[in-house]
Structure formats: structure tokens, C-alpha cells
Scaffold this motif. Structure first.
Motif, mmCIF file in Angstrom:
data_model
loop_
_atom_site.group_PDB
_atom_site.id
_atom_site.type_symbol
_atom_site.label_atom_id
_atom_site.label_comp_id
_atom_site.label_asym_id
_atom_site.label_seq_id
_atom_site.Cartn_x
_atom_site.Cartn_y
_atom_site.Cartn_z
ATOM 1 N N ASP A 293 106.411 154.593 82.040
ATOM 2 C CA ASP A 293 105.832 155.799 81.451
ATOM 3 C C ASP A 293 104.319 155.644 81.301
ATOM 4 N N GLU A 294 103.660 156.737 80.876
ATOM 5 C CA GLU A 294 102.199 156.753 80.755
ATOM 6 C C GLU A 294 101.690 155.747 79.725
ATOM 7 N N HIS A 295 102.459 155.500 78.695
ATOM 8 C CA HIS A 295 102.016 154.565 77.656
ATOM 9 C C HIS A 295 101.927 153.142 78.213
ATOM 10 N N MET A 296 102.920 152.769 79.011
ATOM 11 C CA MET A 296 102.871 151.450 79.647
ATOM 12 C C MET A 296 101.742 151.370 80.661
ATOM 13 N N VAL A 297 101.559 152.441 81.430
ATOM 14 C CA VAL A 297 100.534 152.446 82.468
ATOM 15 C C VAL A 297 99.147 152.276 81.862
ATOM 16 N N THR A 298 98.814 153.086 80.854
ATOM 17 C CA THR A 298 97.483 152.977 80.253
ATOM 18 C C THR A 298 97.300 151.643 79.538
ATOM 19 N N GLY A 299 98.379 151.117 78.962
ATOM 20 C CA GLY A 299 98.284 149.811 78.313
ATOM 21 C C GLY A 299 97.962 148.704 79.294
ATOM 22 N N LEU A 300 98.639 148.714 80.450
ATOM 23 C CA LEU A 300 98.393 147.682 81.452
ATOM 24 C C LEU A 300 97.021 147.866 82.106
ATOM 25 N N ILE A 301 96.616 149.119 82.341
ATOM 26 C CA ILE A 301 95.282 149.364 82.901
ATOM 27 C C ILE A 301 94.216 148.774 81.995
ATOM 28 N N PHE A 302 94.333 149.026 80.706
ATOM 29 C CA PHE A 302 93.320 148.551 79.751
ATOM 30 C C PHE A 302 93.270 147.031 79.718
ATOM 31 N N ALA A 303 94.431 146.389 79.658
ATOM 32 C CA ALA A 303 94.472 144.928 79.554
ATOM 33 C C ALA A 303 94.006 144.252 80.852
ATOM 34 N N ALA A 304 94.552 144.690 81.984
ATOM 35 C CA ALA A 304 94.226 144.043 83.259
ATOM 36 C C ALA A 304 92.759 144.205 83.614
ATOM 37 N N SER A 305 92.201 145.369 83.340
ATOM 38 C CA SER A 305 90.794 145.602 83.682
ATOM 39 C C SER A 305 89.863 144.790 82.794
ATOM 40 N N LEU A 306 90.145 144.743 81.495
ATOM 41 C CA LEU A 306 89.239 144.028 80.596
ATOM 42 C C LEU A 306 89.245 142.530 80.856
ATOM 43 N N PHE A 307 90.388 141.963 81.184
ATOM 44 C CA PHE A 307 90.403 140.541 81.525
ATOM 45 C C PHE A 307 89.465 140.275 82.700
ATOM 46 N N ASN A 308 89.527 141.116 83.725
ATOM 47 C CA ASN A 308 88.664 140.940 84.897
ATOM 48 C C ASN A 308 87.195 141.129 84.551
ATOM 49 N N ILE A 309 86.893 142.147 83.762
ATOM 50 C CA ILE A 309 85.493 142.473 83.472
ATOM 51 C C ILE A 309 84.860 141.443 82.552
ATOM 52 N N VAL A 310 85.542 141.113 81.457
ATOM 53 C CA VAL A 310 84.959 140.188 80.476
ATOM 54 C C VAL A 310 84.716 138.814 81.095
ATOM 55 N N ILE A 311 85.677 138.299 81.835
ATOM 56 C CA ILE A 311 85.524 136.963 82.428
ATOM 57 C C ILE A 311 84.388 136.958 83.447
ATOM 58 N N SER A 312 84.144 138.081 84.110
ATOM 59 C CA SER A 312 83.093 138.120 85.126
ATOM 60 C C SER A 312 81.702 137.923 84.545
ATOM 61 N N PHE A 313 81.534 138.136 83.241
ATOM 62 C CA PHE A 313 80.226 137.962 82.613
ATOM 63 C C PHE A 313 79.952 136.504 82.228
ATOM 64 N N LEU A 314 80.942 135.643 82.336
ATOM 65 C CA LEU A 314 80.782 134.254 81.925
ATOM 66 C C LEU A 314 80.054 133.458 83.004
ATOM 67 N N PRO A 315 79.484 132.297 82.632
ATOM 68 C CA PRO A 315 78.830 131.445 83.643
ATOM 69 C C PRO A 315 79.798 131.013 84.735
ATOM 70 N N GLU A 316 79.256 130.712 85.895
ATOM 71 C CA GLU A 316 80.053 130.413 87.075
ATOM 72 C C GLU A 316 81.005 129.249 86.843
ATOM 73 N N VAL A 317 80.531 128.209 86.150
ATOM 74 C CA VAL A 317 81.369 127.028 85.955
ATOM 75 C C VAL A 317 82.587 127.369 85.104
ATOM 76 N N ILE A 318 82.420 128.238 84.125
ATOM 77 C CA ILE A 318 83.543 128.641 83.271
ATOM 78 C C ILE A 318 84.481 129.561 84.043
ATOM 79 N N ILE A 319 83.912 130.447 84.864
ATOM 80 C CA ILE A 319 84.756 131.331 85.680
ATOM 81 C C ILE A 319 85.667 130.520 86.589
ATOM 82 N N LYS A 320 85.106 129.509 87.246
ATOM 83 C CA LYS A 320 85.910 128.686 88.151
ATOM 84 C C LYS A 320 87.011 127.952 87.395
ATOM 85 N N LEU A 321 86.692 127.491 86.187
ATOM 86 C CA LEU A 321 87.705 126.814 85.382
ATOM 87 C C LEU A 321 88.829 127.773 85.003
#
Length: 776
Positions: free
Chosen positions: A226-254
Motif C-alpha cells: 500500500d501507499e503507506h509502505m511505499v512512502t515509508g520505504l522511499i523515505f528510508a532508502a533515499s535518506l540512507f543513500n543521501i546522508v552517507i554520500s556526504f561523509l568522507p571517502e574513507v568512511i563511505i568505503k567502510l
């Protein structure tokens, strides 16, 4: 290198990035829920649908500034077995804890999340097969996912329970770190975050499998998405990708090694799918806008969070770090849609004010913030508006308004007494009323005692303020341009209109000339000596014989200013601020490029390099000067030199990363090392992307350029925005991927890079018209 009458590129909009992997449209997987008349529909599922409908109303109340009504709906209904009601109450307690920042409120929020986890855990599917059916499997830490198979046979209730459990785990972990404030709690909660990510990742894999099943022509209604699951997963999956991308390269690789993703462009594109937003399509027509407002699809419980996230990234995150693919008009379009639904919303009106601010319309931003009203019980929400008004007032040199707003924060907010006391002190100091001088002293004495620690580490803005306050107290009430100095933390110069930048330049130049007059003759004499390679004067003097071998002048008693211990700190800060302001004037968006201002900026940074070895505390002026010179090099197309600057800044960080220790030099007194690290990492990220685009152009492939009018995908007549200065594409007359050395630089740029003569500097500056400094 910049040609006469060249127009600086606009930063209102940039081309939409091409993602490295396809972005799913999970809304296509949604199927209508079973009818209540269907005997297969459980009572639990019927109750959950009733809860979600009621909580949607509560959320609408909350977003439209009827917070008390929303909280009453949550509190008055006794539903101890409802995971969504318990989660809603926990979120309400969490927001209050953030507003008060009181340990008791934080502890209450933690207990609420614990209760949510307990209630939710009862409705999750259990299994005896580790790593397959159970989301608590230890094997998920190793393999990075519990697998799509774990969700395939789950009921709708069980899938919702997994989603809520993961969300509550993440939030509970954050409040635990905030409450305990030690490094070991951070390590402990990292395990919880990894478990929560395993749930999100498993659910994503399940969605991907269902999508493949749909493409193959299968019936997917039995998956109960349903839409509630979809928006929940969109929010979580996107933020994990975005937030980690701002970290230094060595931490990203780890983090990638243990399974965490890092793809900023994909995360942003995924967020856009929550509301079916397309940045390439342009603004909605009036008819399309009305149809969007009338539509009842794509309205999951987390939909508004999914809309807020890209707006905040475009309008807030991009103001602090060099950031590619920013579109203020697109952010405004999303925000306007939500303002039509929630016209009194404090959150979306705050973002509307932020849009005006990043577009340099500071007066408009102040007025919008002033118009925002909330219920008295939630007044602390407006402290964010008050702080933004304070920053705008400081940018415009409106000392009366700045003083008023800083005192409101000091009186009412508990977020950070150290910073608010310092801001109240410096705004009072800059107002300059003799009767308030004693008040400044009293506030400065209280700045350092109020400092906090986070995970055992002092918060760097508080460290900055405490050191400045001590400087003021130890040097008889002397503090150089404290308002402009603080705006460095908030990246305020990027949001100043051209008029305010010229006023700031005049104010700063007054201090530059005062300090030049105090500079000992012996130190003036060294101004024309060649700098060490790349201007690394601090590094050249390291070691037992470093000072002798470097040729850097050794400070003698005659070179010091009696009664002015931090003279060279102030001297370098003044020149750094002048370089920063003139750089912004030179590259102001949509204006003719000012090569004279660019020359002053480069010379100012070289002055900082010259006298940096004599800095006692404020080494950040030296490192930020290298960073901003790197940005200028990117503007001018010298990618190799800019890359060398950014890599140098990243190399100055202690590789242990324990507690993010200070950069080298200055006896570890660089209080802004975290900010330097973040900016240098972001700058290098953009540079590498520029290099890839240049390589593609050289090979004849068509790529999306991030700059220039030809690549603008959208436009808005109301937008006149700016974000942190980031480079134009490689100029056409500079071959792509060519190894440009110092010898191949154009004569004007090379000469600027090799001199820091203060005599020549002052002579050149006085040839340019200067706006007289004044209060607003």
C-alpha cells in the motif's frame, strides 16, 4: 583567464543528474486493500486501516499548525495494542524533546520508542531460520540484508510491523546517543542502526522482486503493498543513500563494505517519486496543479516527509556544502503544492522563507518568518525562525534586529546556551551602545561554562564561540568583526545580496587598513618573498629544522605588537574575510564577472598563507583560504590545481578519525576542522564529476553539463538564487584532461598566485569604488 564581460553562471537551476542505476516507481505496485466484507481480512488489518485513517487526520492537523488538536487525537484514544498510535505518541514526545532539549524529555521520548518497539514486535513475523524469516538474525549484520524471501510470505500487518519497527529503532538510537552523549553509546546504537537497515534493505529487495513479477505479467495483489509502505520505504532508502554520500571517502568505503549504500543522485530521484515529481517536466500548468491537489493517490503517511526532504536538501544542505544539481525552482514547486494543502504550516512556511533567503531576498525572508504563528504550547518551534531572522539581520548589518532576536533565543531556547550567549554578546557589541558594554562582558564570561559534549566530543560551533569569548575577555574587550566571523559557520556570505556584500567589503576593509597600519616594518618587508610550494607555509615550517629550511621568517620580539597577542590571528582573519567577500562579488550569479574582485580575493588568500605560521589559535583562516582558492581554481577551469588543494585539506585530518581531532598546526586550535573536512570532501566530489564530464566531452559523448544556460532544465522568474560557489564547466579554450602545471597558467592568474604584497594589495584595492559601510 576569465574573459571581459563574461556573465557568471546562474545557480537557480542545474541539469538533472543521470542516475547510475534505474529509479523504481514503487507506486505502480500498490493495489487496493481487501474489502472489509472479505472473510480473509483479519480484525487486526481492519483495526490498522482505521488507525491509519484517524492518524492521517491527526497528521493533517499537525502540519497545518493545529498541533494541540493532533496531540489530543493521539492521547485521548486508548489503543495500547496499536503500533501506529504508539508510534505517533512517540513521535510527539520526540519532537517535544527536541524543542526543549531537556534530559527528562529525551528520556521520556526513549521510553515511548521502547513501548513502540514492544508493541510492534508482537506483530512481527517470527521464524526459527536465522537469516531468512527473522529480521533479528545475527547473520543480517554479515550479509547486509535479511533477504526478500523473509517478506514474501508476510501478511500486510507483518510488513507494516517490520517497517515501523525499523523506523522506531533508528529514532530510538538517535535519542539514546543524544541522552547518553558518550562514544560507547554511539558504538552500541550503530548495531541497532545496522539491524534497522537490514530490514529496509530486505523490504527494498522484496519490492524489487514484486516489480519484476509485475513486469512479467503476474498478479501482485497477494503481496498487499500500500501507499503507506511505499512512502515509508522511499523515505528510508533515499535518506540512507543521501546522508552517507556526504561523509568522507574513507568512511563511505567502510560503510559500503558492511553493506550500506551511497548514491546521492539515486536517493534524490527516489524521493521525487513519492509525489510523482519530475524535475525535467517543468512547473505544473494551472489545470495540472488542480488535478494534483484533487488526487487522493500517493498520500501515504510519510508522503509529506518525502516532500520535505528534497526541499531541505535543495534549500538548506546545498547552502552549507558545494552541491551539484540544485534546483530552487523545483524545490519551490514542491513547497507551493504543500502550502496549498497546509497554508498555515509552520514547516512549509519556514521552507518558503528559506527559499527567499537563499535567493538573497533577506527582507522577504525575515517578514515570512515573522508572520509564522504557532499555538503557545509549541512556541519553541518558532526558535528556528528566530535564528534564521538573526542570521539575515547579521548579513544585512541590522544590529538592532540581530540584538533583539539573539536575546529571544537566549531567553527562551535550551538548544545551545553557549552559542546563544555568544550571539547575544556579539550583536550587543556590534550595536555599540556604551550603556550595554557591561552586559557584553557578563555574557562572554558565561559562554564557555555552558558548553556541551556529544558522544564525548565538544560540538565545534560551541568550541568556536567559547574560544572567541575567551579571546574577548583576555584581550580587554577586543574581537575582530565577530558577526562576519560567525557567518563563516552559517555560510551567510552565499546568501547576501550584492549590496550587502559590498557593505561587508567596506566594513572589513576598514579593519584591514587598521591592521596594515600596525604591521611592523620587518613583517612588511617579507611580503614580496616567494611563498613555499602551493602556499603551504604552515606545513613548510613543521619539524625540527622546518622553519630554517623553509625560508619562512622567524618571529622576533620586534615583529610582535605589544599588548596584542593575537595580532596575526586577526590580521589573517581580516584578509580571509576580505578574500571571501570579494570572491562572492566576483562570481555573483547572473552578474558580469568582476576580475578585479577576483584578483583581490586571490591576493587576500595569499596574504593569509604568508602570515599563517604566526597564527596562535585561528588556523581555520589558513585552511579555509586554501579551500576557497580551490573553488576559484575550479571556476577558472584549473581542475588539477583545485584537486590538489582539496586533497591537501583532506590529508590534514588525523587518519584515526577518533573524535575528529584538530587539523595540523596551531597546536590543535582549529575549531572548525569538521567544517573544513566536509567542504573539502564535497568540493572534491564535484571536481571529480567535472573531470568525468570533461573526459566525456573530449571523447565526443553527450553528457549533461551541470552549469551554463544550455543545461538549465527549468527556470523561474521569481528565483534569483545562489548556492555555495561551485565551478563553471571547463572553458572551451582549455583542453579537457590536460595536465595543467603552474608554468602553463595564464600570466595574470600565475602572478596573482605567486604574490601577496600588502603594499600592492592596498594600492590596487583603493582603485576600486567602495560602498560606504552603514547600518541597515
Amino acid at each position: 583567464m576569465t574573459q571581459a564581460h563574461t556573465i557568471n553562471p546562474s545557480r537557480r537551476t542545474t541539469a538533472v543528474p543521470e542516475t547510475r542505476k534505474p529509479v523504481p516507481n514503487w507506486h505502480l505496485l500498490v493495489r487496493p486493500a481487501m474489502s472489509n466484507a472479505n472473510p480473509r481480512k483479519s480484525n487486526l488489518e481492519k483495526a490498522m486501516e482505521e488507525d491509519l485513517a484517524e492518524l492521517r487526520i491527526a497528521l493533517d492537523h499537525f502540519l497545518n499548525n493545529r498541533m494541540n488538536e493532533a496531540e489530543e487525537m493521539l492521547r485521548c484514544r486508548h489503543k495500547p495494542e496499536s503500533m501506529y498510535y504508539q508510534f505517533g505518541k512517540a513521535l510527539c514526545d520526540a519532537l517535544k524533546a527536541i524543542l526543549t532539549f531537556h534530559p527528562d524529555d529525551i528520556e521520556k521520548a526513549m521510553r515511548s520508542f521502547d513501548l513502540t518497539l514492544k508493541v510492534t514486535n508482537k506483530q512481527r513475523k517470527t521464524s526459527s531460520v536465522a537469516g531468512l524469516g527473522t529480521v533479528k538474525a545475527f547473520g543480517s549484520w554479515v550479509v547486509g540484508s535479511i533477504g526478500a524471501g523473509a517478506f514474501k510470505d508476510m501478511t500486510r500487518i507483518e510488513k507494516h510491523a517490520e517497517l515501523v519497527y525499523a523506523e522506531a529503532t533508528v529514532l530510538r538510537a538517535g535519542f539514546s546517543v543524544l541522552y547518553h552523549q558518550d562514544f560507547w553509546s554511539l558504538l552500541e546504537e550503530t548495531v541497532s542502526l545496522r539491524s534497522a537497515f537490514a530490514i529496509f534493505n530486505g523490504l527494498k529487495s522484496h519490492f524489487d522482486n514484486v516489480e519484476q513479477e509485475l513486469k512479467a505479467g503476474g498478479d501482485i495483489s497477494h503481496h498487499h503493498l500500500d501507499e503507506h509502505m511505499v512512502t515509508g520505504l522511499i523515505f528510508a532508502a533515499s535518506l540512507f543513500n543521501i546522508v552517507i554520500s556526504f561523509l568522507p571517502e574513507v568512511i563511505i568505503k567502510l560503510l559500503q563494505f558492511v553493506g550500506f549504500p551511497s548514491d546521492r543522485d539515486w536517493g534524490l530521484a527516489l524521493l521525487n517519486t513519492a509525489g510523482q515529481w519530475d524535475p525535467r517536466a517543468g512547473p505544473d500548468s494551472p489545470l495540472e496543479f488542480q488535478e494534483r491537489l484533487a488526487s487522493h493517490t500517493n498520500e501515504g503517511m510519510r508522503r509529506q516527509l518525502c516532500d520535505m526532504a528534497p526541499i531541505a536538501i535543495h534549500l538548506i544542505a546545498a547552502s552549507f556544502l558545494p552541491f551539484r544539481h540544485v534546483d530552487y525552482s523545483f524545490a519551490e514547486q514542491i513547497n507551493n503544492y504543500n502550502l496549498h494543502k497546509y497554508p498555515y504550516s509552520m514547516f512549509f512556511n519556514f521552507l518558503r522563507a528559506r527559499h527567499a533567503q537563499v535567493n538573497t531576498r533577506l527582507d522577504e525572508s525575515i517578514a515570512i518568518h515573522e508572520s509564522i504563528q504557532v499555538q503557545p504550547e509549541w512556541r519553541n518551534l518558532t526558535h528556528a525562525c528566530t535564528f534564521e531572522q538573526l542570521m539575515c539581520a547579521m548579513m544585512e548589518s541590522d544590529h538592532d534586529l540581530a540584538c533583539t532576536k539573539s536575546r529571544v533565543l537566549l531567553r527562551e531556547s535550551n538548544w545551545t546556551k553557549t552559542i546563544f550567549r555568544y550571539l547575544a554578546a556579539i550583536t550587543t557589541l556590534r550595536r555599540g551602545l556604551p550603556k550595554e558594554a557591561k552586559r557584553v562582558d557578563e555574557l562572554m564570561k558565561k559562554v564557555e561554562p555552558g558548553m556541551q559534549t556529544f558522544c564525548g566530543v565538544q560540538v565545534f560551533p560551541e568550541t568556536f564561540c567559547a574560544r572567541k569569548a575567551n579571546r574577548y575577555l583576555n584581550e580587554g574587550g577586543r574581537l575582530l568583526l565577530p558577526d562576519y566571523d560567525f557567518l563563516v559557520l552559517w555560510n551567510g556570505f552565499d546568501m547576501m545580496p550584492l549590496k550587502s556584500l559590498r557593505v561587508a567589503m567596506a566594513n572589513i576593509m576598514v579593519e584591514v587598513e587598521r591592521l596594515e597600519a600596525l604591521l611592523p616594518a620587518s613583517m612588511v618587508a617579507i611580503a614580496d618573498k616567494p611563498l613555499p610550494k602551493h602556499g603551504y607555509t604552515v606545513e613548510a615550517t613543521k619539524g625540527m629544522f622546518g622553519l630554517f629550511l623553509s625560508g619562512v621568517h622567524s618571529l622576533t620580539r620586534a615583529d610582535k605588537i605589544e599588548g596584542y597577542d593575537h595580532f596575526y590571528d586577526d590580521y589573517c582573519i581580516a584578509h580571509y574575510l576580505l578574500g571571501l567577500v570579494t570572491k562572492h562579488i566576483a562570481f555573483f550569479p547572473d552578474e558580469v564577472h568582476d576580475s578585479d574582485m577576483c584578483a583581490i580575493a586571490i591576493r587576500s588568500f595569499n596574504v593569509v598563507f604568508r602570515y599563517a605560521p604566526y597564527i596562535k589559535d585561528d588556523t581555520y583562516a589558513y585552511y579555509f583560504s586554501h579551500y576557497n582558492l580551490g573553488l576559484i581554481m575550479m571556476h577558472q577551469g584549473y581542475l588539477d590545481q583545485a584537486e590538489e588543494k582539496f586533497k591537501y585539506l583532506l590529508s590534514t585530518i588525523n587518519p584515526t578519525l577518533m573524535g575528529l581531532p584538530a587539523l595540523v598546526a596551531g597546536k590543535g586550535r582549529n575549531s572548525l576542522e569538521v567544517l573544513v573536512l566536509a567542504k573539502a570532501h564535497a568540493g572534491l566530489f564535484l571536481l571529480l564529476e567535472d573531470r568525468q564530464n570533461a573526459a566525456s566531452q573530449a571523447e565526443g559523448r553527450t553528457t549533461h553539463s551541470s552549469f551554463g544556460s544550455a543545461s538549465v532544465s527549468r527556470s523561474s522568474s521569481s528565483s534569483n538564487g545562489r548556492q555555495e560557489n561551485i565551478p563553471r564547466p571547463l572553458p572551451h579554450h582549455l583542453p579537457a584532461r590536460k595536465q595543467v602545471t603552474q608554468e602553463t597558467l595564464s600570466s595574470d592568474f600565475a602572478s596573482l598566485m605567486s604574490t601577496s604584497s600588502t603594499t600592492k594589495f592596498n594600492h590596487d584595492f583603493k582603485a576600486f569604488p567602495v560602498v560606504v559601510a552603514h547600518d541597515r
